[in-house]
Design a protein around this motif. Structure first.
Motif, PDB file in Angstrom:
ATOM      1  N   SER A   1       0.831  -1.212   0.000  1.00  0.00           N
ATOM      2  CA  SER A   1       0.000   0.000   0.000  1.00  0.00           C
ATOM      3  C   SER A   1       0.864   1.261   0.000  1.00  0.00           C
ATOM      4  N   ASP A   2       2.047   1.197   0.646  1.00  0.00           N
ATOM      5  CA  ASP A   2       2.964   2.342   0.562  1.00  0.00           C
ATOM      6  C   ASP A   2       3.343   2.623  -0.878  1.00  0.00           C
ATOM      7  N   LEU A   3       3.676   1.558  -1.596  1.00  0.00           N
ATOM      8  CA  LEU A   3       4.126   1.722  -2.973  1.00  0.00           C
ATOM      9  C   LEU A   3       2.979   2.181  -3.882  1.00  0.00           C
ATOM     10  N   GLU A   4       1.767   1.714  -3.576  1.00  0.00           N
ATOM     11  CA  GLU A   4       0.609   2.178  -4.347  1.00  0.00           C
ATOM     12  C   GLU A   4       0.433   3.688  -4.193  1.00  0.00           C
ATOM     13  N   ASP A   5       0.544   4.139  -2.940  1.00  0.00           N
ATOM     14  CA  ASP A   5       0.417   5.586  -2.709  1.00  0.00           C
ATOM     15  C   ASP A   5       1.558   6.349  -3.360  1.00  0.00           C
ATOM     16  N   LEU A   6       2.729   5.737  -3.338  1.00  0.00           N
ATOM     17  CA  LEU A   6       3.868   6.353  -4.029  1.00  0.00           C
ATOM     18  C   LEU A   6       3.551   6.539  -5.512  1.00  0.00           C
ATOM     19  N   MET A   7       2.946   5.529  -6.121  1.00  0.00           N
ATOM     20  CA  MET A   7       2.614   5.624  -7.544  1.00  0.00           C
ATOM     21  C   MET A   7       1.630   6.760  -7.807  1.00  0.00           C
ATOM     22  N   LEU A   8       0.653   6.916  -6.894  1.00  0.00           N
ATOM     23  CA  LEU A   8      -0.323   7.999  -7.083  1.00  0.00           C
ATOM     24  C   LEU A   8       0.356   9.361  -6.982  1.00  0.00           C
ATOM     25  N   ARG A   9       1.306   9.481  -6.041  1.00  0.00           N
ATOM     26  CA  ARG A   9       2.027  10.751  -5.911  1.00  0.00           C
ATOM     27  C   ARG A   9       2.874  11.029  -7.146  1.00  0.00           C
ATOM     28  N   LEU A  10       3.558   9.978  -7.620  1.00  0.00           N
ATOM     29  CA  LEU A  10       4.414  10.153  -8.791  1.00  0.00           C
ATOM     30  C   LEU A  10       3.581  10.516 -10.013  1.00  0.00           C
ATOM     31  N   ARG A  11       2.417   9.912 -10.065  1.00  0.00           N
ATOM     32  CA  ARG A  11       1.519  10.158 -11.184  1.00  0.00           C
ATOM     33  C   ARG A  11       1.092  11.620 -11.206  1.00  0.00           C
ATOM     34  N   ALA A  12       0.812  12.158  -9.995  1.00  0.00           N
ATOM     35  CA  ALA A  12       0.396  13.555  -9.910  1.00  0.00           C
ATOM     36  C   ALA A  12       1.553  14.486 -10.250  1.00  0.00           C
ATOM     37  N   ARG A  13       2.762  14.038  -9.960  1.00  0.00           N
ATOM     38  CA  ARG A  13       3.922  14.900 -10.098  1.00  0.00           C
ATOM     39  C   ARG A  13       4.492  14.901 -11.519  1.00  0.00           C
ATOM     40  N   TYR A  14       4.562  13.730 -12.109  1.00  0.00           N
ATOM     41  CA  TYR A  14       5.113  13.635 -13.459  1.00  0.00           C
ATOM     42  C   TYR A  14       3.972  13.324 -14.413  1.00  0.00           C
ATOM     43  N   ASN A  15       4.023  13.940 -15.559  1.00  0.00           N
ATOM     44  CA  ASN A  15       2.934  13.715 -16.504  1.00  0.00           C
ATOM     45  C   ASN A  15       3.273  12.536 -17.406  1.00  0.00           C
ATOM     46  N   MET A  16       2.984  11.338 -16.887  1.00  0.00           N
ATOM     47  CA  MET A  16       3.319  10.151 -17.671  1.00  0.00           C
ATOM     48  C   MET A  16       2.055   9.379 -18.006  1.00  0.00           C
ATOM     49  N   THR A  17       2.145   8.608 -19.090  1.00  0.00           N
ATOM     50  CA  THR A  17       1.136   7.595 -19.352  1.00  0.00           C
ATOM     51  C   THR A  17       1.601   6.344 -18.620  1.00  0.00           C
ATOM     52  N   ILE A  18       0.748   5.815 -17.763  1.00  0.00           N
ATOM     53  CA  ILE A  18       1.168   4.628 -17.023  1.00  0.00           C
ATOM     54  C   ILE A  18       0.277   3.448 -17.399  1.00  0.00           C
ATOM     55  N   VAL A  19       0.913   2.350 -17.746  1.00  0.00           N
ATOM     56  CA  VAL A  19       0.177   1.109 -17.984  1.00  0.00           C
ATOM     57  C   VAL A  19       0.628   0.128 -16.916  1.00  0.00           C
ATOM     58  N   PHE A  20      -0.307  -0.285 -16.083  1.00  0.00           N
ATOM     59  CA  PHE A  20       0.020  -1.013 -14.861  1.00  0.00           C
ATOM     60  C   PHE A  20      -0.702  -2.359 -14.876  1.00  0.00           C
ATOM     61  N   VAL A  21       0.062  -3.416 -14.963  1.00  0.00           N
ATOM     62  CA  VAL A  21      -0.533  -4.746 -14.991  1.00  0.00           C
ATOM     63  C   VAL A  21      -0.624  -5.281 -13.575  1.00  0.00           C
ATOM     64  N   THR A  22      -1.756  -5.855 -13.225  1.00  0.00           N
ATOM     65  CA  THR A  22      -1.899  -6.422 -11.885  1.00  0.00           C
ATOM     66  C   THR A  22      -2.941  -7.531 -11.914  1.00  0.00           C
ATOM     67  N   HIS A  23      -2.868  -8.436 -10.910  1.00  0.00           N
ATOM     68  CA  HIS A  23      -3.966  -9.391 -10.793  1.00  0.00           C
ATOM     69  C   HIS A  23      -4.835  -9.020  -9.586  1.00  0.00           C
ATOM     70  N   ASP A  24      -4.442  -7.906  -8.940  1.00  0.00           N
ATOM     71  CA  ASP A  24      -5.136  -7.491  -7.732  1.00  0.00           C
ATOM     72  C   ASP A  24      -6.231  -6.493  -8.104  1.00  0.00           C
ATOM     73  N   ILE A  25      -7.481  -6.876  -7.899  1.00  0.00           N
ATOM     74  CA  ILE A  25      -8.609  -6.052  -8.335  1.00  0.00           C
ATOM     75  C   ILE A  25      -8.671  -4.733  -7.570  1.00  0.00           C
ATOM     76  N   ASP A  26      -8.487  -4.802  -6.251  1.00  0.00           N
ATOM     77  CA  ASP A  26      -8.495  -3.585  -5.440  1.00  0.00           C
ATOM     78  C   ASP A  26      -7.453  -2.593  -5.937  1.00  0.00           C
ATOM     79  N   GLU A  27      -6.279  -3.126  -6.214  1.00  0.00           N
ATOM     80  CA  GLU A  27      -5.182  -2.285  -6.663  1.00  0.00           C
ATOM     81  C   GLU A  27      -5.542  -1.586  -7.966  1.00  0.00           C
ATOM     82  N   SER A  28      -6.161  -2.324  -8.877  1.00  0.00           N
ATOM     83  CA  SER A  28      -6.487  -1.744 -10.179  1.00  0.00           C
ATOM     84  C   SER A  28      -7.513  -0.620 -10.036  1.00  0.00           C
ATOM     85  N   VAL A  29      -8.477  -0.803  -9.156  1.00  0.00           N
ATOM     86  CA  VAL A  29      -9.497   0.236  -8.979  1.00  0.00           C
ATOM     87  C   VAL A  29      -8.915   1.440  -8.240  1.00  0.00           C
ATOM     88  N   TYR A  30      -8.076   1.138  -7.244  1.00  0.00           N
ATOM     89  CA  TYR A  30      -7.498   2.201  -6.428  1.00  0.00           C
ATOM     90  C   TYR A  30      -6.571   3.102  -7.240  1.00  0.00           C
TER      91      TYR A  30
END
Lengths: 254, 261
Positions: free
Chosen positions: A167-196
């Protein structure tokens, strides 16, 4: 903009991916979620140009991808195997920048900024194997960010860390996403993670893989592990994706 | 450097066994007056007289020069070719019969040929020493390159790392642990080949000295030469191990970390 058209991948008789058409909007966070063994990693490798599709094509700004494009970075699931053990954290992050021929001050600034943004400013001179799994994956993320890609691909990057780190790393990704203008493609098998995490979710079915559904996630930013995950909309989306994936699983076993 | 008790005990054990053997020899040989097994102090005084004087430059240095030249030239060539063969499947297939043939050939078998073609001077000896050193390093470099984690190579490809950087910073360090295994094998073979080539055709060198001592029935000198070879071998190997410990500190660290998990 990144787009796949009628993409399929087979190994001899084994059909890993049936037919996938999807679009990854510029500047958006798109999660690809699907049952295990549905060829998510294969799809990502095709997207990155590391693997040639058997049919269909991958288009970046209208041009087909045949080799990993300059503007793309990829974070692998297996952090311990994608960091160079003979390089320190700083050297690992610096390595892809060598070819960019940046001025030394500019390069150092990039490296330090990237490491600071993942919370590793103090670990720069350590070797990856001296760090915990979560810190190793942060190093891999810092390496990708320092590279300043337009598109960041992530292959189940948090699948092998513990729940708290995850969950720390998930929040890190959200912060990075807000900070850098990137297109992110994120593969996961975790449904919660994908929605979050996602702005969009591409739900894949089981093999031979096709796209079951593409969803928008209208949850507001900034998101938060506790409040966002208890919003009715989150729960609704989560069970919707869950049902989609479970349905493919039952269809497969039936 | 600080030693703890266990290290001290290990060091004492390491020294005690040879010391005991040497003492046993001294006690055994002293009263016998055997021409082939002279008393210890005769051997030792021959050693001091022979090898701590003029022979350092007259014999030890020429031997070392041949050995090191052969070892270094062959290792550099073998690493370079090993990197190519380790990366390219096609090159590997094309050269496989050649590599298999030459590595199966006992290098001393080439001694008469090299003497004829290259003459009795140092070139022939360096070439022979180089030949024995070449294959262990070549095969280990190839194995080392092949053993690099595919994910590390994919990472390099993903970030478009240029060929030069890929060779210098991915392939060579990645193959280094295996390369060093080859270098250790090569170094001991190099000492063997140096001695053999000096037995057969030389006018100086440690091997030549042993051979000459044997011919003139100077048994103590012969023993002194043998002891010197052993010491040289240990010294060379120790230097190589020190270099390895320095260059591959990351390897030991990462293996230790992996076994903790």
């Amino acid at each position: 903009m990144l787009r796949v058209e009628g993409l399929g991948k087979s190994y001899n008789d084994f059909v890993a991916i049936g037919d996938i058409t999807a679009e990854f909007a510029a500047g958006k966070f798109t999660c690809i979620v699907g049952p295990s063994g549905c060829g998510k990693t294969t799809l990502l490798k095709c997207l990155s140009g590391l693997l040639a599709p058997s049919k269909g094509r991958v288009l970046l700004n209208g041009k087909p991808i045949t080799e990993p494009p300059e503007s793309m970075a990829l974070v692998f699931q297996d952090y311990s195997r994608s960091l160079y053990p003979w390089m320190t954290v700083r050297e690992n992050v610096a390595f892809p920048l060598r070819k960019k021929r940046l001025a030394a001050s500019d390069r150092d600034e990039r490296i330090e900024e990237a490491l600071a943004s993942v919370g590793l400013a103090d670990a720069m001179d350590k070797y990856p194997w001296q760090l915990s799994g979560g810190m190793q994956q942060r190093t891999a993320i810092a390496r990708a960010i320092a590279y300043k890609p337009e598109i960041l691909l992530m292959d189940e990057p948090f699948a092998s860390v513990d729940a708290q780190t995850r969950s720390d790393l998930e929040d890190l990704m959200l912060r990075l996403r807000a900070r850098y203008n990137m297109t992110i493609v994120f593969v996961t098998h975790d449904i919660d993670e994908s929605v979050y995490l996602g702005d969009h979710i591409v739900v894949l079915g089981s093999r031979p893989t096709t796209v079951k559904e593409t969803l928008n996630v209208p949850l507001a930013h900034p998101r938060d592990q506790i409040t966002t995950k208890s919003e009715p909309q989150f729960l609704e989306l989560r069970s919707h994706v869950y049902t989609q994936i479970m349905r493919t699983n039952t269809a497969q076993t039936a | 450097m600080k030693f703890n008790r266990r290290q001290l005990l290990n060091l004492a054990l390491e020294l005690a066994v040879p010391a005991a053997l040497i003492t046993a020899y001294a006690v055994w040989a002293a009263p016998r007056n055997d021409i082939y097994f002279p008393p210890l102090q005769v051997i030792l005084s021959a050693f001091v007289e022979d090898w701590l004087g003029a022979k350092v430059t007259a014999d030890i240095w020429p031997s070392l020069r041949r050995l090191l030249l052969g070892f270094f030239i062959a290792s550099i060539l073998a690493i370079a070719i090993g990197l190519v063969l380790g990366t390219s499947r096609r090159a590997r297939i094309a050269t496989a019969p050649l590599v298999d043939f030459f590595r199966s050939l006992p290098p001393p078998a080439l001694l008469p040929l090299t003497l004829l073609v290259l003459g009795v001077d140092d070139t022939a000896k360096v070439a022979l020493i180089g030949l024995v050193c070449f294959f262990p390093v070549l095969l280990n470099t190839m194995a080392g390159v092949g053993g690099i984690d595919p994910l590390l190579r994919e990472t390099a490809r993903m970030y478009g790392i240029p060929l030069r950087d890929r060779i210098l910073h991915v392939l060579i360090p990645g193959a280094m642990p295996s390369i060093f295994a080859g270098l250790r094998t090569s170094l001991s073979l190099a000492v063997i080949m140096m001695v053999i080539s000096e037995f057969v055709a030389a006018t100086n060198g440690v091997g030549y000295s042993i051979w000459r001592a044997r011919r003139s029935f100077d048994i103590a000198d012969m023993w002194a030469g043998i002891i010197l070879l052993g010491i040289l071998g240990i010294l060379l190997n120790t230097i190589l191990l020190l270099v390895e410990a320095r260059l591959l500190a990351w390897h030991r660290g990462s293996r230790a970390a992996a076994s903790r998990n």
